[in-house]
Scaffold this motif. Structure first.
Motif, PDB file in Angstrom:
ATOM      1  N   TYR A 118       0.842  -1.212   0.000  1.00 25.70           N
ATOM      2  CA  TYR A 118       0.000   0.000   0.000  1.00 25.70           C
ATOM      3  C   TYR A 118       0.869   1.251   0.000  1.00 25.70           C
ATOM      4  CZ  TYR A 118      -3.251   3.528   1.784  1.00 25.70           C
ATOM      5  OH  TYR A 118      -3.998   4.677   1.952  1.00 25.70           O
ATOM      6  N   ILE A 122       0.798   4.089  -2.984  1.00 29.12           N
ATOM      7  CA  ILE A 122       0.571   5.528  -2.787  1.00 29.12           C
ATOM      8  C   ILE A 122       1.760   6.335  -3.293  1.00 29.12           C
ATOM      9  CG2 ILE A 122       0.202   7.354  -1.073  1.00 29.12           C
ATOM     10  CD1 ILE A 122      -2.225   5.573  -1.491  1.00 29.12           C
ATOM     11  N   ARG A 125       1.580   6.005  -7.306  1.00 35.14           N
ATOM     12  CA  ARG A 125       0.337   6.450  -7.930  1.00 35.14           C
ATOM     13  C   ARG A 125      -0.015   7.889  -7.561  1.00 35.14           C
ATOM     14  NH1 ARG A 125      -2.957   3.327 -11.579  1.00 35.14           N
ATOM     15  NH2 ARG A 125      -4.810   3.959 -10.428  1.00 35.14           N
ATOM     16  N   ASN A 126       0.381   8.309  -6.350  1.00 31.53           N
ATOM     17  CA  ASN A 126       0.010   9.650  -5.884  1.00 31.53           C
ATOM     18  C   ASN A 126       1.165  10.278  -5.114  1.00 31.53           C
ATOM     19  OD1 ASN A 126      -1.627  11.834  -5.423  1.00 31.53           O
ATOM     20  ND2 ASN A 126      -3.317  10.656  -4.541  1.00 31.53           N
ATOM     21  N   PRO A 127       2.313  10.484  -5.784  1.00 39.45           N
ATOM     22  CA  PRO A 127       3.523  10.917  -5.073  1.00 39.45           C
ATOM     23  C   PRO A 127       3.402  12.287  -4.399  1.00 39.45           C
ATOM     24  CG  PRO A 127       3.821  11.054  -7.459  1.00 39.45           C
ATOM     25  CD  PRO A 127       2.549  10.319  -7.227  1.00 39.45           C
ATOM     26  N   LEU A 128       2.623  13.194  -4.981  1.00 35.69           N
ATOM     27  CA  LEU A 128       2.516  14.543  -4.423  1.00 35.69           C
ATOM     28  C   LEU A 128       1.767  14.557  -3.094  1.00 35.69           C
ATOM     29  CD1 LEU A 128       1.787  16.618  -7.669  1.00 35.69           C
ATOM     30  CD2 LEU A 128       3.968  16.266  -6.498  1.00 35.69           C
ATOM     31  N   ARG A 129       0.911  13.579  -2.877  1.00 30.22           N
ATOM     32  CA  ARG A 129       0.130  13.517  -1.637  1.00 30.22           C
ATOM     33  C   ARG A 129       0.608  12.404  -0.702  1.00 30.22           C
ATOM     34  NH1 ARG A 129      -5.648  12.560  -2.350  1.00 30.22           N
ATOM     35  NH2 ARG A 129      -5.718  13.251  -0.174  1.00 30.22           N
ATOM     36  N   TYR A 130       1.767  11.839  -1.035  1.00 30.56           N
ATOM     37  CA  TYR A 130       2.277  10.677  -0.288  1.00 30.56           C
ATOM     38  C   TYR A 130       2.363  10.950   1.214  1.00 30.56           C
ATOM     39  CZ  TYR A 130       5.688   7.155   1.267  1.00 30.56           C
ATOM     40  OH  TYR A 130       6.342   6.155   1.942  1.00 30.56           O
ATOM     41  N   SER A 132       1.058  13.378   2.957  1.00 25.32           N
ATOM     42  CA  SER A 132      -0.196  13.823   3.569  1.00 25.32           C
ATOM     43  C   SER A 132      -1.173  12.664   3.764  1.00 25.32           C
ATOM     44  CB  SER A 132      -0.853  14.921   2.711  1.00 25.32           C
ATOM     45  OG  SER A 132      -1.189  14.423   1.427  1.00 25.32           O
ATOM     46  N   ILE A 133      -1.065  11.632   2.906  1.00 18.73           N
ATOM     47  CA  ILE A 133      -1.922  10.446   3.059  1.00 18.73           C
ATOM     48  C   ILE A 133      -1.362   9.528   4.132  1.00 18.73           C
ATOM     49  CG2 ILE A 133      -2.756   8.348   1.919  1.00 18.73           C
ATOM     50  CD1 ILE A 133      -2.847   9.927  -0.699  1.00 18.73           C
ATOM     51  N   SER A 215      -2.202  -4.665  -6.416  1.00 17.74           N
ATOM     52  CA  SER A 215      -1.535  -3.371  -6.188  1.00 17.74           C
ATOM     53  C   SER A 215      -0.369  -3.192  -7.144  1.00 17.74           C
ATOM     54  CB  SER A 215      -1.039  -3.274  -4.736  1.00 17.74           C
ATOM     55  OG  SER A 215      -2.099  -3.338  -3.833  1.00 17.74           O
ATOM     56  N   THR A 222       0.921   2.212 -13.853  1.00 16.44           N
ATOM     57  CA  THR A 222       1.299   3.624 -13.666  1.00 16.44           C
ATOM     58  C   THR A 222       2.710   3.883 -14.167  1.00 16.44           C
ATOM     59  OG1 THR A 222      -0.121   3.790 -11.712  1.00 16.44           O
ATOM     60  CG2 THR A 222       1.579   5.475 -11.970  1.00 16.44           C
TER      61      THR A 222
END
Length: 312
Positions: A118, A122, A125-130, A132-133, A215, A222
């Protein structure tokens, strides 16, 4: 007749027919034991001490290292006691506790590998919000969830072990206690204890593997969409260590399952050796894999061992 579980004893078994070689067999096992303690202990120390490693990826790695240490510290003392001192006796309460921790930590390891998947999902797939998530609070909640899931799922079958009468041979087939070993000695209806672990394996370990596989399918999708070949290689490289740990864990699980299911006529020593591989190989290999494949861990180890020289 019901036996008193507080005074009755089980007998652990080393390598049947090879008792004279027990001291020699203990030497490589002791070497692996010490290597596991040093390797995983070093990882935990580095992650705690090095601020560069205070990231979700390394927190999950610390959970994996702690789980590996737990498995090893739970199994190896009785193993070495049997091989060195021929100390085979173990009380029912101690045996059931050991079985509980062994099986719980095996499910924890599967859960931690899922959490690490997971984390990589993250990160790619979503490095800019890594960050913050995957906050520290979120990482802690995931860790507690993994531990709670494993602990509660194993509890029903271990609790029932205390209720069973044991009127058959009290000789176990390993130098540590496993649930599937103990129930063979029970003189009671063990249907629940036979079926429930199968449900747990399918509902958790197998499901964990399928989610991890899915995953990585999304991660690969991606990565393939990244235009730069160098960036693609960099993204995949962050997953290599985790993929290797997944392979080490699940290949040993499949190997052990295959031996138990299809190797009924194989020599008993094969079954025993495979069980040692299952419990010792992943904890031994995981620190090696991350030390070789992760530059941040390599740098931390170099700093750790060069520190005395720099002070001198």
């Amino acid at each position: 007749m019901w036996l008193n579980t507080t005074t009755s004893l089980f007998l652990l078994t080393g390598f049947p027919g090879m008792e004279k070689a027990h001291h020699w067999i203990s030497i490589p096992l002791l070497g692996v034991y010490i290597s596991i303690l040093l390797g995983n202990g070093t990882l935990l120390f580095l992650i705690r001490d090095d601020h560069n490693l205070h990231e979700p990826m390394y927190y999950f790695l610390a959970m994996l290292a702690a789980t590996d240490l737990g498995v090893t510290l739970t199994t190896m003392p009785t193993v070495l006691g049997v091989l060195w001192l021929n100390h085979r006796e173990i009380g029912h309460q101690a045996c059931f506790s050991q079985a509980y921790f062994i099986h719980t930590l095996s499910i924890v390891e599967s859960g931690v590998l899922l959490a690490m998947a997971y984390d990589r999902f993250i990160a790619i797939r979503n490095p800019l919000r890594y960050t913050s998530i995957l906050t520290n609070t979120k990482v802690m909640k995931i860790g507690m969830g993994v531990l709670t899931r494993a602990g509660l799922s194993i509890m029903p079958i271990i609790i029932r072990l205390h209720w069973f009468p044991y009127c058959r041979s009290h000789v176990l087939s390993h130098a540590f206690c496993l649930h599937q070993d103990v129930i063979k000695l029970a003189c009671a209806d063990i249907t629940f204890n036979r079926l429930y672990p199968v449900v747990v394996v399918f509902a958790m370990v197998l499901l964990d593997f399928l989610i991890i596989f899915f995953s990585y399918f999304l991660i690969l999708k991606t990565v393939m969409g990244i235009a730069s070949g160098e960036e693609r290689a960099k993204a995949l490289n962050t997953c290599i260590s985790h993929i290797c740990c997944i392979l080490v864990f699940y290949v040993t699980v499949v190997g052990l399952t295959f031996i138990h299911r299809f190797g009924k006529h194989a020599p008993r020593v094969v079954h025993i050796t495979m069980s040692y591989i299952y419990f010792l190989f992943p904890p031994f290999m995981n620190p090696v894999i991350y030390s070789i494949k992760t530059k941040q861990i390599q740098s931390g180890i170099i700093r750790l061992f060069s520190l005395p020289n720099s002070r001198a």
